[in-house]
Scaffold this motif. Structure first.
Motif, PDB file in Angstrom:
ATOM      1  N   GLU A   1       0.803  -1.223   0.000  1.00  0.00           N
ATOM      2  CA  GLU A   1       0.000   0.000   0.000  1.00  0.00           C
ATOM      3  C   GLU A   1       0.835   1.271   0.000  1.00  0.00           C
ATOM      4  O   GLU A   1       0.493   2.242  -0.642  1.00  0.00           O
ATOM      5  N   LYS A   2       1.920   1.272   0.759  1.00  0.00           N
ATOM      6  CA  LYS A   2       2.836   2.396   0.684  1.00  0.00           C
ATOM      7  C   LYS A   2       4.153   1.858   0.167  1.00  0.00           C
ATOM      8  O   LYS A   2       4.459   0.684   0.288  1.00  0.00           O
ATOM      9  N   GLN A   3       4.957   2.715  -0.348  1.00  0.00           N
ATOM     10  CA  GLN A   3       6.203   2.199  -0.919  1.00  0.00           C
ATOM     11  C   GLN A   3       7.326   3.221  -0.913  1.00  0.00           C
ATOM     12  O   GLN A   3       7.163   4.329  -1.377  1.00  0.00           O
ATOM     13  N   PRO A   4       8.441   2.812  -0.367  1.00  0.00           N
ATOM     14  CA  PRO A   4       9.632   3.657  -0.482  1.00  0.00           C
ATOM     15  C   PRO A   4      10.002   3.767  -1.954  1.00  0.00           C
ATOM     16  O   PRO A   4       9.768   2.820  -2.708  1.00  0.00           O
ATOM     17  N   CYS A   5      10.538   4.860  -2.397  1.00  0.00           N
ATOM     18  CA  CYS A   5      10.732   4.981  -3.839  1.00  0.00           C
ATOM     19  C   CYS A   5      12.057   5.554  -4.314  1.00  0.00           C
ATOM     20  O   CYS A   5      12.990   5.728  -3.552  1.00  0.00           O
ATOM     21  N   MET A   6      12.106   5.852  -5.586  1.00  0.00           N
ATOM     22  CA  MET A   6      13.355   6.176  -6.294  1.00  0.00           C
ATOM     23  C   MET A   6      14.221   7.269  -5.646  1.00  0.00           C
ATOM     24  O   MET A   6      13.719   8.306  -5.238  1.00  0.00           O
ATOM     25  N   PRO A   7      15.483   7.041  -5.614  1.00  0.00           N
ATOM     26  CA  PRO A   7      16.396   8.073  -5.105  1.00  0.00           C
ATOM     27  C   PRO A   7      16.564   9.186  -6.132  1.00  0.00           C
ATOM     28  O   PRO A   7      16.443   8.962  -7.330  1.00  0.00           O
ATOM     29  N   THR A   8      16.809  10.376  -5.633  1.00  0.00           N
ATOM     30  CA  THR A   8      17.104  11.470  -6.556  1.00  0.00           C
ATOM     31  C   THR A   8      18.544  11.391  -7.028  1.00  0.00           C
ATOM     32  O   THR A   8      18.855  11.682  -8.167  1.00  0.00           O
ATOM     33  N   HIS A   9      19.424  10.975  -6.122  1.00  0.00           N
ATOM     34  CA  HIS A   9      20.825  10.801  -6.492  1.00  0.00           C
ATOM     35  C   HIS A   9      21.180   9.325  -6.371  1.00  0.00           C
ATOM     36  O   HIS A   9      21.326   8.831  -5.269  1.00  0.00           O
ATOM     37  N   PRO A  10      21.255   8.627  -7.469  1.00  0.00           N
ATOM     38  CA  PRO A  10      21.490   7.186  -7.384  1.00  0.00           C
ATOM     39  C   PRO A  10      22.932   6.874  -7.018  1.00  0.00           C
ATOM     40  O   PRO A  10      23.643   6.214  -7.748  1.00  0.00           O
ATOM     41  N   GLN A  11      23.383   7.364  -5.896  1.00  0.00           N
ATOM     42  CA  GLN A  11      24.781   7.196  -5.519  1.00  0.00           C
ATOM     43  C   GLN A  11      24.986   6.031  -4.579  1.00  0.00           C
ATOM     44  O   GLN A  11      25.132   4.917  -5.013  1.00  0.00           O
ATOM     45  N   LYS A  12      25.035   6.299  -3.304  1.00  0.00           N
ATOM     46  CA  LYS A  12      25.179   5.212  -2.352  1.00  0.00           C
ATOM     47  C   LYS A  12      24.086   5.293  -1.316  1.00  0.00           C
ATOM     48  O   LYS A  12      24.280   5.749  -0.203  1.00  0.00           O
ATOM     49  N   PRO A  13      22.906   4.802  -1.718  1.00  0.00           N
ATOM     50  CA  PRO A  13      21.773   4.878  -0.808  1.00  0.00           C
ATOM     51  C   PRO A  13      21.931   3.859   0.318  1.00  0.00           C
ATOM     52  O   PRO A  13      22.829   3.036   0.292  1.00  0.00           O
ATOM     53  N   LEU A  14      21.035   3.941   1.266  1.00  0.00           N
ATOM     54  CA  LEU A  14      20.977   2.989   2.382  1.00  0.00           C
ATOM     55  C   LEU A  14      22.156   3.094   3.339  1.00  0.00           C
ATOM     56  O   LEU A  14      22.353   2.239   4.188  1.00  0.00           O
ATOM     57  N   ILE A  15      22.945   4.160   3.181  1.00  0.00           N
ATOM     58  CA  ILE A  15      23.979   4.417   4.166  1.00  0.00           C
ATOM     59  C   ILE A  15      23.747   5.814   4.712  1.00  0.00           C
ATOM     60  O   ILE A  15      23.599   6.764   3.955  1.00  0.00           O
ATOM     61  N   ILE A  16      23.689   5.919   6.018  1.00  0.00           N
ATOM     62  CA  ILE A  16      23.454   7.217   6.635  1.00  0.00           C
ATOM     63  C   ILE A  16      24.610   7.538   7.562  1.00  0.00           C
ATOM     64  O   ILE A  16      25.033   6.697   8.340  1.00  0.00           O
ATOM     65  N   LYS A  17      25.107   8.751   7.416  1.00  0.00           N
ATOM     66  CA  LYS A  17      26.168   9.188   8.305  1.00  0.00           C
ATOM     67  C   LYS A  17      25.556  10.053   9.392  1.00  0.00           C
ATOM     68  O   LYS A  17      24.763  10.949   9.093  1.00  0.00           O
ATOM     69  N   THR A  18      25.912   9.771  10.627  1.00  0.00           N
ATOM     70  CA  THR A  18      25.377  10.570  11.726  1.00  0.00           C
ATOM     71  C   THR A  18      25.774  12.028  11.536  1.00  0.00           C
ATOM     72  O   THR A  18      26.861  12.326  11.066  1.00  0.00           O
ATOM     73  N   GLY A  19      24.861  12.902  11.891  1.00  0.00           N
ATOM     74  CA  GLY A  19      25.171  14.323  11.797  1.00  0.00           C
ATOM     75  C   GLY A  19      25.128  14.898  10.402  1.00  0.00           C
ATOM     76  O   GLY A  19      25.387  16.070  10.213  1.00  0.00           O
ATOM     77  N   VAL A  20      24.779  14.088   9.421  1.00  0.00           N
ATOM     78  CA  VAL A  20      24.683  14.588   8.057  1.00  0.00           C
ATOM     79  C   VAL A  20      23.252  14.396   7.564  1.00  0.00           C
ATOM     80  O   VAL A  20      22.630  13.363   7.803  1.00  0.00           O
ATOM     81  N   GLN A  21      22.742  15.415   6.908  1.00  0.00           N
ATOM     82  CA  GLN A  21      21.344  15.383   6.501  1.00  0.00           C
ATOM     83  C   GLN A  21      21.065  14.346   5.429  1.00  0.00           C
ATOM     84  O   GLN A  21      21.872  14.121   4.545  1.00  0.00           O
ATOM     85  N   PHE A  22      19.909  13.720   5.530  1.00  0.00           N
ATOM     86  CA  PHE A  22      19.481  12.831   4.463  1.00  0.00           C
ATOM     87  C   PHE A  22      18.017  13.076   4.169  1.00  0.00           C
ATOM     88  O   PHE A  22      17.336  13.790   4.890  1.00  0.00           O
ATOM     89  N   THR A  23      17.590  12.475   3.079  1.00  0.00           N
ATOM     90  CA  THR A  23      16.258  12.725   2.558  1.00  0.00           C
ATOM     91  C   THR A  23      15.580  11.390   2.312  1.00  0.00           C
ATOM     92  O   THR A  23      16.234  10.427   1.926  1.00  0.00           O
ATOM     93  N   THR A  24      14.298  11.318   2.552  1.00  0.00           N
ATOM     94  CA  THR A  24      13.576  10.083   2.228  1.00  0.00           C
ATOM     95  C   THR A  24      12.152  10.428   1.810  1.00  0.00           C
ATOM     96  O   THR A  24      11.632  11.483   2.171  1.00  0.00           O
ATOM     97  N   LYS A  25      11.559   9.557   1.068  1.00  0.00           N
ATOM     98  CA  LYS A  25      10.248   9.861   0.496  1.00  0.00           C
ATOM     99  C   LYS A  25       9.355   8.629   0.576  1.00  0.00           C
ATOM    100  O   LYS A  25       9.821   7.517   0.321  1.00  0.00           O
ATOM    101  N   VAL A  26       8.127   8.832   0.934  1.00  0.00           N
ATOM    102  CA  VAL A  26       7.164   7.727   0.957  1.00  0.00           C
ATOM    103  C   VAL A  26       5.977   8.101   0.084  1.00  0.00           C
ATOM    104  O   VAL A  26       5.564   9.260   0.067  1.00  0.00           O
ATOM    105  N   ARG A  27       5.444   7.099  -0.594  1.00  0.00           N
ATOM    106  CA  ARG A  27       4.293   7.368  -1.466  1.00  0.00           C
ATOM    107  C   ARG A  27       3.175   6.387  -1.128  1.00  0.00           C
ATOM    108  O   ARG A  27       3.420   5.213  -0.884  1.00  0.00           O
TER     109      ARG A  27
END
Lengths: 422, 422
Positions: A1-27
């Motif tokens: 019913e809901k789905q995580p979706c396409m990255p805007t920057h197809p670089q190295k997703p699924l890695i988050i660095k503490t203290g650095v901003q990230f973006t996510t989108k749900v549809r």
DNA sequence: ACAGTTTCCCGTAAATGC
DNA sequence: TGCATTTACGGGAAACTG
């Protein structure tokens, strides 16, 4: 019913660095009957993860947002969280996350999304979550984090098996080699050919390299050091990827870097060629280095091979690689210096190959004499390289399966991208 | 009664960067009669500064601490605040700090300390504050901040005149030149001699340079651009200080860098010298550059001067300056390349001067041929430098007054120092 | 002592605000 | 639009912590 979706920057997703901003989108994939109130979505990090064993993080910034109709697309409701930032929970008591077993880059986390609404008297709870995430605290952990993301998505079909690295499955060489090639095509613009993969297979697996369904362990790829070296196979390969990305893109994309050749193969290839024929390959002894090897004929007619000390990112940022090739000189006391590099293997005249890649030497501000750095080798006595171990060739690899991996990797969490860059 | 005191790192105190930790210490100078309760001190930033006109900041971290008996010293009470951090107050309404008149590095702030205690029924309030502080948000503002701190402490006797830069006084060239020299001795290990100061005076003041009590305005030093250049005198000089600090310390400390010479003086000095005599000077056209100029005799016996394109930090970090001097070559098609640098002015053989400063070329990992970068100039046609304006010499300067300045600068706020580094 | 991990912060680049 | 200022964050190094 809901789905995580396409990255805007197809670089190295699924890695988050503490203290650095990230973006996510749900549809929201289903169309809801008219809802005239605001549909709020809440993001939670590691929602139902029991404390202990692993580090715990929380979202520093605002984690609730209202869904909105997507401008483009078919009028779906969606919400994009920006400026999210992760911070580690510090426990006052001695309970430290991450105890022993797993390294931080093997620790998997996840991001959950929740929404709740009532339609026609019915209360509906929606919940979804991301693919497993790796949390790092410094870019130096990025290679380790990225290889975890790759391994998971290559070998797991489960959407959320956070214990995956407790007992990680093996991959066949055929699977792995495809992912490795995909890395090069994604980050450096051009994948690996079968000869290059063959050398890599030999390096990683020794004589088993000939059978493409030989199993490679997680440990072999990324945890054990290459024998006699202070780094793992993956760390070595990733350092080369980074070197290409930053300093060798054009040369790599023209296919001018053979790159992965054993020293024995190198000799076999060069020995019958015109003197001055050279090829480019990556250093096996140091991280992120590239060297050239050329043939010469000695005074008494015997074949000689020479290689320069590998160039690393520091040197390459002082002088682009193509210019190094153009200007490289071997100098002996009192003799006019000469560039020994004449033909790129097999027989392309150097300037024909690299001509377009040379940097124009800008004849800048007079009254100064312009000056460049040139790479030289001072010859005092003859230097001959020593032979090394041989690796057997590898059967061809067919492309495919890329889709599966890229599909898994399409969830839009990209700690690398700036939220402003669009 | 209380007193701000000595810095642990005598680097660039009185400048605080937002988001970066700093340390400060207060000491109680009077001995109190036995106080058996804890004496709390509170730090406040910009305590009684009215809002408006300037940016407003606050201390993010804990700002209250208990005084303690100093280990060393005569049993004074003192307290050291560590991990203090500043953040700008953002106003929701449109009231923006710093309106027009002053640049951020001219805006002065202060840190206050308060304590309150009762002794024998008497309530005593203690309060003291720091010398004026400059708050910056990026290291790129450090040069501007530092020149403000210097100017204030050179010309003001008031402990806390935050409006100082509303109408900053002038300095005599004698005062200023002393401070400039002091900068070099503090940060680069060796001050400026009278010839160097004379050139600087000429550059800053034109023909007035000959009289040492000529007045220099704040604007002339640090706000107006040097005519025809996109930077001020101070920005230019500071870029040279940074270059020395990072790349030229040993050479500077041996007095091998003449540095500040007008082009005309340069010619006068070199013209009668042995061919191959060279001197080192800083670029006047670009920030943070150093070049060498050497004499040659042309085919028909006339004197020729050559200068290389200045080396900047990027080049120097690829190759140390002493090695550049050792290896520099001028190359012409088909001719054995030659190093034109023979004698450091006036007549010191190059290797005698620089020998100890050369980096040993480590003959590293075989089987590779080692390779270095060498700085070369490709000669195609004759290049001769053009003469420039002349500056008159400057009377000698006597040391002194340093004490006054260093005393003023001793307050222990040092945003540059890590609180862990002791 | 040490290795894995995090924190610190400079320096560049980009974003922001006037 | 341009300039002044701030924010972002990669990358090296130091500090931390079992």
């Amino acid at each position: 019913e809901k789905q995580p979706c396409m990255p805007t920057h197809p670089q190295k997703p699924l890695i988050i660095k503490t203290g650095v901003q990230f973006t996510t989108k749900v549809r929201l994939l289903v169309k809801l009957p008219e809802v005239d109130y605001q549909l709020k979505v809440k993001t939670t990090f590691d929602k139902d993860l029991p404390p202990g064993r692993v580090r715990q993080f929380f979202i520093l910034t605002n984690n609730t947002k209202v869904m909105d109709i997507e401008d483009y697309s078919n009028g779906c409701l969606s919400v994009e969280f920006r400026h999210l930032q992760l911070k580690e929970k510090k426990y006052i008591n001695g309970t430290k996350g991450n105890e022993g077993l797993l390294s931080v880059t093997e620790e998997l986390h996840s991001l959950s999304f929740e929404a709740c609404f009532t339609v026609q008297g019915l209360t509906i709870d929606l919940e979804t979550c991301s693919l497993p995430l790796v949390v790092i605290s410094n870019v130096s952990q990025l290679p380790g984090g990225w290889v975890s993301v790759m391994w998971y998505n290559l070998l797991s079909d489960e959407p959320r098996n956070l214990a995956f690295f407790g007992n990680p499955p093996r991959a066949t060489w055929s699977q792995l080699s495809e992912v490795l090639s995909w890395q090069f095509s994604t980050f450096a613009g051009k994948g690996l050919n079968k000869e290059q993969l063959s050398m890599l297979g030999g390096k990683l697996l020794g004589q088993h390299a000939s059978c493409s369904d030989y199993q490679v362990s997680w440990s072999k790829l990324s945890k054990e050091n290459i024998s006699g070296k202070p780094f793992s196979f993956w760390m070595w390969l990733d350092s080369i990827l980074e070197l290409i990305k930053k300093h060798l893109m054009p040369v790599w994309n023209e296919n001018y870097i053979m790159g992965f050749v054993s020293k024995e193969m190198e000799r076999t290839l060069l020995k019958d060629k015109e003197p001055g024929t050279f090829l480019l390959r990556f250093s096996e002894s140091h991280l992120g280095g590239i060297t050239f090897t050329w043939v010469e004929h000695g005074d008494n007619g015997e074949v000689k091979f020479n290689s320069v000390e590998p160039y690393t990112k520091n040197r390459l940022s002082a002088l682009p690689f193509a210019d190094i090739i153009r200007d490289y000189k071997v100098i002996s006391e009192g003799v006019v210096p000469e560039n020994p590099l004449k033909f790129l293997y097999p027989d392309i005249p150097k300037d024909e190959a690299f001509g377009r890649l040379y940097n124009i030497q800008p004849s800048k501000v007079h009254p100064y004499i312009t000056s460049t750095l040139i790479p030289i080798s001072q010859l005092r006595s003859n230097t001959t390289t020593t032979p090394s171990a041989c690796q057997s060739p590898e059967p061809p690899m067919t492309p495919g399966e890329f889709d599966m991996l890229s599909e898994h990797l399409c969830f839009d969490i990209n700690s690398m991208s700036s939220p402003y860059s669009e």
